[in-house]
Write an enzyme that holds these catalytic residues in place. Sequence first.
Site, PDB file in Angstrom:
ATOM      1  CG  ASP A  84       5.633  -1.385  -4.683  1.00  0.00           C
ATOM      2  OD1 ASP A  84       5.948  -1.969  -3.624  1.00  0.00           O
ATOM      3  OD2 ASP A  84       6.271  -0.414  -5.141  1.00  0.00           O
ATOM      4  CG  ASN A 109       9.124 -14.040   0.673  1.00  0.00           C
ATOM      5  OD1 ASN A 109      10.099 -14.459   1.296  1.00  0.00           O
ATOM      6  ND2 ASN A 109       9.128 -13.945  -0.654  1.00  0.00           N
ATOM      7  CE1 TYR A 116      16.578  -7.341   3.446  1.00  0.00           C
ATOM      8  CE2 TYR A 116      18.413  -8.265   4.683  1.00  0.00           C
ATOM      9  CZ  TYR A 116      17.210  -8.428   4.014  1.00  0.00           C
ATOM     10  OH  TYR A 116      16.651  -9.677   3.917  1.00  0.00           O
ATOM     11  CB  ALA A 156      14.140  -2.540   6.656  1.00  0.00           C
ATOM     12  CE  LYS A 157      14.039  -8.692   5.806  1.00  0.00           C
ATOM     13  NZ  LYS A 157      12.735  -9.325   5.541  1.00  0.00           N
TER      14      LYS A 157
END
Length: 250
Positions: free
Chosen positions: A56, A81, A144, A147-148
């Site tokens: 992880d 990725n 998300y 985070a991106k």
Amino acid sequence: MTDLAVVTGAGTGIGRALARGLADRGLGVLLVGRRAGLLQEACAHASAHMQAISADVGDPAGRARIVDAIGDRRVRCLVHNAGVLEPIGPLANVSLEAWRAAQAVNVEGPLFLTQALLDKLPGGRVLHISSGAAHGAYPGWGSYCTAKAALHMIYQVLREELAASSIAVGSLRPGVVDTPMQALIRNQTPETFPRVQRFLDLHARGELEDPTEVADFAAWLLLDVPAADYAAAEWSFTEPEHRRRWKARS
């Protein structure tokens, strides 16, 4: 000694296709993911060149296992990725535990794995798999998107900081790709993700990008594009000029 590519999130989708493509180009590939069975299936494509490790990237112990598996090998390509979309839903409802778990995978994993491998990367390349969510707000995807966006800034800062070490850092926006994450998106309700219908329509019309083509584009970036061009700006698989250059490769 064969140069090594490290691909996280390599059990499915873009990561799996890219790992296979890099192995076909003659690189040794370390496939990283959380599901050992999927990684072993992927390795069957070219077992002589591919090695799997279940880890992880959001866990410091997982990152340590990756570093140990690499050993003294030089890393030519490091591909970040791995990513998680959840928690999905309004930010007003997100729990601290779920938020931190997502940021650990999507932000801390890429940053601190790169940091741990810096002594193996000079002359190599780091690739962040980005998203349109890094550049625009999607209601229901607050974790998300955040985070991106953070990952995009990490790419930009590392690009500047590591240039003197001859480590090229790049970023790729792949578009809407036919991966397991898309199946998760299509299973959402409008209450948790108000824009779900757009993704249902893209799937119904057969307009999702092929992960194998995206992976081929990424391999071209990693192995064929001059380093200065590679790191100059974020690449987009759906940008016509970028696709033209890829299609025109010799």
